[in-house]
Scaffold this motif. Structure first.
Motif, PDB file in Angstrom:
ATOM      1  N   CYS A 200      35.078  29.448  52.025  1.00  0.00           N
ATOM      2  CA  CYS A 200      36.426  29.517  51.444  1.00  0.00           C
ATOM      3  C   CYS A 200      36.955  30.939  51.344  1.00  0.00           C
ATOM      4  O   CYS A 200      38.158  31.143  51.239  1.00  0.00           O
ATOM      5  CB  CYS A 200      36.425  28.850  50.082  1.00  0.00           C
ATOM      6  SG  CYS A 200      35.997  27.097  50.252  1.00  0.00           S
TER       7      CYS A 200
ATOM      8  N   ILE B 174      34.381  45.775  46.804  1.00  0.00           N
ATOM      9  CA  ILE B 174      35.726  46.362  46.709  1.00  0.00           C
ATOM     10  C   ILE B 174      36.018  47.201  47.955  1.00  0.00           C
ATOM     11  O   ILE B 174      37.128  47.152  48.502  1.00  0.00           O
ATOM     12  CB  ILE B 174      35.863  47.171  45.399  1.00  0.00           C
ATOM     13  CG1 ILE B 174      35.883  46.181  44.222  1.00  0.00           C
ATOM     14  CG2 ILE B 174      37.114  48.040  45.412  1.00  0.00           C
ATOM     15  CD1 ILE B 174      35.931  46.822  42.855  1.00  0.00           C
TER      16      ILE B 174
ATOM     17  N   ARG C 196      36.992  45.032  50.843  1.00  0.00           N
ATOM     18  CA  ARG C 196      38.388  44.596  50.739  1.00  0.00           C
ATOM     19  C   ARG C 196      39.327  45.741  51.124  1.00  0.00           C
ATOM     20  O   ARG C 196      40.260  45.554  51.894  1.00  0.00           O
ATOM     21  CB  ARG C 196      38.682  44.122  49.316  1.00  0.00           C
ATOM     22  CG  ARG C 196      37.795  42.981  48.859  1.00  0.00           C
ATOM     23  CD  ARG C 196      38.216  41.651  49.417  1.00  0.00           C
ATOM     24  NE  ARG C 196      39.356  41.106  48.710  1.00  0.00           N
ATOM     25  CZ  ARG C 196      39.769  39.852  48.834  1.00  0.00           C
ATOM     26  NH1 ARG C 196      39.147  39.008  49.641  1.00  0.00           N
ATOM     27  NH2 ARG C 196      40.813  39.419  48.163  1.00  0.00           N
TER      28      ARG C 196
ATOM     29  N   GLN D  35      37.406  41.005  56.863  1.00  0.00           N
ATOM     30  CA  GLN D  35      37.517  39.581  56.570  1.00  0.00           C
ATOM     31  C   GLN D  35      36.230  38.887  57.014  1.00  0.00           C
ATOM     32  O   GLN D  35      36.070  38.554  58.184  1.00  0.00           O
ATOM     33  CB  GLN D  35      38.727  38.981  57.292  1.00  0.00           C
ATOM     34  CG  GLN D  35      38.864  37.474  57.139  1.00  0.00           C
ATOM     35  CD  GLN D  35      39.139  37.025  55.713  1.00  0.00           C
ATOM     36  OE1 GLN D  35      40.229  37.203  55.200  1.00  0.00           O
ATOM     37  NE2 GLN D  35      38.124  36.470  55.059  1.00  0.00           N
TER      38      GLN D  35
ATOM     39  N   VAL E 231      36.335  32.934  38.038  1.00  0.00           N
ATOM     40  CA  VAL E 231      37.041  33.678  39.093  1.00  0.00           C
ATOM     41  C   VAL E 231      37.779  34.839  38.451  1.00  0.00           C
ATOM     42  O   VAL E 231      38.450  34.649  37.433  1.00  0.00           O
ATOM     43  CB  VAL E 231      38.114  32.814  39.785  1.00  0.00           C
ATOM     44  CG1 VAL E 231      38.681  33.542  41.002  1.00  0.00           C
ATOM     45  CG2 VAL E 231      37.576  31.459  40.176  1.00  0.00           C
ATOM     46  N   VAL E 232      37.651  35.998  39.055  1.00  0.00           N
ATOM     47  CA  VAL E 232      38.475  37.138  38.626  1.00  0.00           C
ATOM     48  C   VAL E 232      39.042  37.806  39.874  1.00  0.00           C
ATOM     49  O   VAL E 232      38.540  37.604  40.976  1.00  0.00           O
ATOM     50  CB  VAL E 232      37.665  38.186  37.813  1.00  0.00           C
ATOM     51  CG1 VAL E 232      37.243  37.635  36.462  1.00  0.00           C
ATOM     52  CG2 VAL E 232      36.456  38.671  38.612  1.00  0.00           C
ATOM     53  N   PRO E 233      40.098  38.608  39.695  1.00  0.00           N
ATOM     54  CA  PRO E 233      40.518  39.417  40.844  1.00  0.00           C
ATOM     55  C   PRO E 233      39.330  40.274  41.271  1.00  0.00           C
ATOM     56  O   PRO E 233      38.583  40.756  40.410  1.00  0.00           O
ATOM     57  CB  PRO E 233      41.647  40.285  40.266  1.00  0.00           C
ATOM     58  CG  PRO E 233      42.114  39.578  39.030  1.00  0.00           C
ATOM     59  CD  PRO E 233      40.921  38.858  38.487  1.00  0.00           C
ATOM     60  N   VAL E 234      39.148  40.438  42.573  1.00  0.00           N
ATOM     61  CA  VAL E 234      38.010  41.206  43.090  1.00  0.00           C
ATOM     62  C   VAL E 234      37.929  42.584  42.422  1.00  0.00           C
ATOM     63  O   VAL E 234      36.839  43.074  42.111  1.00  0.00           O
ATOM     64  CB  VAL E 234      38.115  41.340  44.628  1.00  0.00           C
ATOM     65  CG1 VAL E 234      37.117  42.345  45.160  1.00  0.00           C
ATOM     66  CG2 VAL E 234      37.882  39.974  45.286  1.00  0.00           C
ATOM     67  N   SER E 235      39.095  43.159  42.146  1.00  0.00           N
ATOM     68  CA  SER E 235      39.117  44.501  41.542  1.00  0.00           C
ATOM     69  C   SER E 235      38.445  44.523  40.174  1.00  0.00           C
ATOM     70  O   SER E 235      38.078  45.586  39.686  1.00  0.00           O
ATOM     71  CB  SER E 235      40.564  44.996  41.429  1.00  0.00           C
ATOM     72  OG  SER E 235      41.344  44.060  40.696  1.00  0.00           O
TER      73      SER E 235
ATOM     74  N   HIS F 229      30.275  33.465  45.278  1.00  0.00           N
ATOM     75  CA  HIS F 229      31.151  33.694  46.423  1.00  0.00           C
ATOM     76  C   HIS F 229      31.918  34.974  46.113  1.00  0.00           C
ATOM     77  O   HIS F 229      33.111  34.949  45.802  1.00  0.00           O
ATOM     78  CB  HIS F 229      32.082  32.511  46.615  1.00  0.00           C
ATOM     79  CG  HIS F 229      31.375  31.185  46.602  1.00  0.00           C
ATOM     80  ND1 HIS F 229      30.270  30.952  47.369  1.00  0.00           N
ATOM     81  CD2 HIS F 229      31.597  30.043  45.921  1.00  0.00           C
ATOM     82  CE1 HIS F 229      29.852  29.703  47.173  1.00  0.00           C
ATOM     83  NE2 HIS F 229      30.633  29.131  46.294  1.00  0.00           N
TER      84      HIS F 229
ATOM     85  N   ASP G 191      35.660  36.309  47.216  1.00  0.00           N
ATOM     86  CA  ASP G 191      36.940  35.923  46.616  1.00  0.00           C
ATOM     87  C   ASP G 191      36.912  35.992  45.095  1.00  0.00           C
ATOM     88  O   ASP G 191      37.749  35.389  44.418  1.00  0.00           O
ATOM     89  CB  ASP G 191      37.447  34.562  47.117  1.00  0.00           C
ATOM     90  CG  ASP G 191      36.372  33.488  47.152  1.00  0.00           C
ATOM     91  OD1 ASP G 191      35.413  33.613  46.373  1.00  0.00           O
ATOM     92  OD2 ASP G 191      36.506  32.536  47.930  1.00  0.00           O
TER      93      ASP G 191
ATOM     94  N   ASN H 282      34.806  34.775  43.014  1.00  0.00           N
ATOM     95  CA  ASN H 282      34.336  33.537  42.380  1.00  0.00           C
ATOM     96  C   ASN H 282      32.825  33.635  42.165  1.00  0.00           C
ATOM     97  O   ASN H 282      32.044  33.527  43.102  1.00  0.00           O
ATOM     98  CB  ASN H 282      34.683  32.355  43.297  1.00  0.00           C
ATOM     99  CG  ASN H 282      34.314  30.988  42.736  1.00  0.00           C
ATOM    100  OD1 ASN H 282      34.204  30.026  43.478  1.00  0.00           O
ATOM    101  ND2 ASN H 282      34.131  30.868  41.430  1.00  0.00           N
TER     102      ASN H 282
ATOM    103  N   GLY I  63      36.819  27.986  39.598  1.00  0.00           N
ATOM    104  CA  GLY I  63      37.343  28.251  40.938  1.00  0.00           C
ATOM    105  C   GLY I  63      37.152  27.084  41.874  1.00  0.00           C
ATOM    106  O   GLY I  63      37.924  26.897  42.806  1.00  0.00           O
TER     107      GLY I  63
END
Lengths: 428, 428
Positions: A131, A216, A219, A224, A311-315, A340, A343, A345, A380
């Motif tokens: 995902c 980070i 990203r 990808q 789930v959090v923002p990757v940052s 994961h 993303d 998660n 998530g």
């Protein structure tokens, strides 16, 4: 056909409850008739795919449970339209077993894909490793056949690559956890197995901080991956102990990467202490071993384990790692982290025994509340179920506002005015 | 700030109507106040982005029109979280202009992307050329800020890569065409510009049948293009006449293809009479010329032109081509075909003048009804608007059932019990 309620009394998250009656549906007509009777007599109804939920989504105390696992036919596949039409009880991996020799694949791959049903995965909006690139069930369901609580059988959506007619009720069904109707058939998009070569990379690190910083960096460097999985030091220890799997350092990233992005990836792994690269299927299988045994290895370390799903923002990953370690100390609970990570998660696995259960639940609650306060989500891909009802309501109130919760409840009433569909699940 | 109603009296599909008053919103508070007053006085409200709709979606006779084009700030971008947060009035291309030097891109690219607003594109669920691989707006919107008809300002969704809390109301908003509330901000996913090289292929054919067969072959051979556009003989003639663009045969495919799939693509183009391949940006620009001038060239051939937006399963493309040619004969109407042929989304452009208008409308209606009967959709990316309301209702009744239409109307009531939001648009 009637089933034995005892066999439907527990899910994979230890949630318990015994239905009064179990209907094993042979087809949509059985589902329709059951809902008609249930509505008439105001009996609650819970759909059951394969019982792989970890949130109690398919568990009911009393009422009727409808088992859809016998409705398991692949109805139609088109290699021109890139769609597959299946009954709700088809096992997710069976779709990929069917597609693989034909050169296609279906990306969402929850850990339970070897036994979970496509109807369950749709109702739960499930995710999985792929995902990070391909999105979750919501990105692949084109249409569903649904038996509504009033007994009407309808198709929602169009099995087309594009459609703009009407409101999008398909996505309302995906993730509704059986609270709006019972999904009996699903039309899915499929895609070709990629033309490019995918390599597998297993990288070990000496500091936990280096790992979240690496993600980070990946990203920021616009890499990808096809999958991006994380295992922490406790996972690695458990793997060594239970399965004698050789590891290094205090954590690892398992990344599947297209060949054309490999060099960029390698540059971004400069913090790692060891990088293994698998080129062929056998080597890839070997590197995958650690990830595939990870949950079993963790489970062996304690009587109970609860795989969380934040789930959090990757940052914000570095902050969340720190918080989990802090909570482990505060509650004297060990929480190996799988996830994961690509993303944002994470699945921190909260391990406990009978004595530490209360502390584990406090750990869980404090972690979820922290995540909400940081703008993340308490789920998530596992869904809300019974487990996270209160936390999910809190999240909506804090992030979206009371009015959004009211809208959801009113939409529930539009579909299910008698409130018979899987009550006490999701946020409605 | 008030605007001049005359300036909002026509859209790009010749739909006409004059609002009684125009509010040019400077911020969400202007929208909120306007909706509060409108609700109190039961005045209908229509949102306006840039007026690029071709279905009358932003056209209103009487009532208040709210122009959101001045709310055009890019609010936040994160190269770690791969998200961008923008106001509704931001022009779609401005997002890509912002992202490109940073190495990212936002795939949905309607033909009007150089002037349409992101709020409009979200409300319309817009598509474009890249959607054959990357999907439409619905696949990229994570969350929206909405002013509800009761004046409440809420965030719907979470700006996270994954979220399973609550019902998915985000996708209910995408494509709702301003009938549920007014979108004032949008959080979008973005992705890196691919690491692989993308080539551009322009292939010409001698028979129309060969083209649809070629597309079916591409699908069967599991070729995933980045774009796959079709131009028929009438488009090619018009291009030659108006822009002196050199073409061959009776039709062409313009395909962007990753380098690693080029050989597979070439094999599948064996029916073509000429294949041009562009490697660098200048060459690609040159090959793109034909497609970029196509609509202008067609427009020059008649007084009016109506770009249709039908979708069928790819496997049915040959039948649909035949039908269009049959209808051209029957109604003596010329309909050059442009289209996103890779996902079965065709834009036959129905050309007419004052004398042939009635015949053109009959052509349009018969084509749409044929598409419905073949299991297709009357709109893939332009939306329903005023134009296709009756046809869209017919499609839902035939494909989904009356009950699904009733559900949509009840959901409309949940959001907008007074019925003030953009009435007579969509199917509700």
């Amino acid at each position: 056909m009637l089933g034995d309620p005892e066999k439907y009394a527990e899910d994979m998250g230890y949630f318990k409850g015994k239905p009064e009656a179990v209907v094993i549906a042979r087809g949509v007509e059985d589902v329709r008739k059951t809902l008609e009777i249930a509505r008439e007599k105001a009996i609650k109804v819970t759909p059951w795919g394969k019982g792989t939920s970890v949130t109690g989504a398919a568990i009911t105390n009393g009422g009727i449970l409808i088992d859809l696992s016998n409705m398991n036919k692949i109805l139609e596949f088109s290699d021109e339209d890139w769609t597959i039409h299946v009954e709700a009880g088809v096992v997710l991996d069976d779709i990929n077993k069917f597609l693989k020799p034909r050169g296609f694949f279906f990306p969402p791959d929850p850990a339970s894909s070897f036994m979970c049903s496509v109807g369950g995965a749709t109702s739960e909006g499930s995710g999985g490793m792929h995902c990070v690139k391909y999105g979750t069930m919501k990105d692949w369901v084109l249409a569903v056949k649904v038996v509504l609580p009033n007994g009407e059988v309808v198709k929602i959506g169009e099995p087309l690559q594009k459609n703009r007619v009407g409101y999008d009720l398909v996505h309302l069904m995906v993730g509704s956890e059986g609270t709006l109707g019972i999904i009996t058939e699903v039309w899915l998009k499929v895609i070709p197995i990629p033309d490019y070569k995918v390599l597998r990379v297993l990288a070990f690190f000496n500091k936990e901080d280096d790992i979240s910083r690496t993600i980070i960096n990946l990203r920021k460097n616009r890499i990808q991956p096809e999958i991006a999985e994380y295992m922490d030091s406790k996972v690695l220890e458990a793997l060594k102990k239970s399965f004698n799997i050789e590891t290094e350092g205090v954590g690892a990233l398992l990344i599947d990467i297209p060949e054309f992005s490999l060099e960029k990836l390698k540059e971004s792994l400069h913090n790692s202490i060891l990088v293994k690269i698998a080129e062929n299927e056998d080597e890839k299988e070997e590197l995958y071993k650690a990830r595939s045994f990870a949950y079993l290895a963790i489970k062996a370390t304690s009587k109970y384990s609860m795989s969380e799903d934040i789930v959090v923002p990757v940052s914000k990953l570095p902050k969340v790692f720190k918080k989990i370690r802090e909570l482990e100390g505060k509650y004297q609970i060990s929480s190996p982290i799988l996830g994961h990570i690509g993303d944002g998660n994470l699945h921190p696995v909260i391990t406990y025994d009978d004595d530490s259960k209360d502390r584990a639940m406090e750990f869980f609650k404090e972690l979820c509340e922290y995540v909400i306060d940081e703008g993340g989500s308490v789920t998530g891909e596992h869904g809300v179920g019974i487990q996270k009802r209160e936390l999910a309501i809190e999240q909506i109130k804090k992030h979206n506002g009371d009015e959004v919760l009211r809208l959801m409840k009113k939409i529930k009433d539009v579909f299910d005015d008698k409130g018979i569909m899987n009550p006490t699940k999701q946020v409605v």
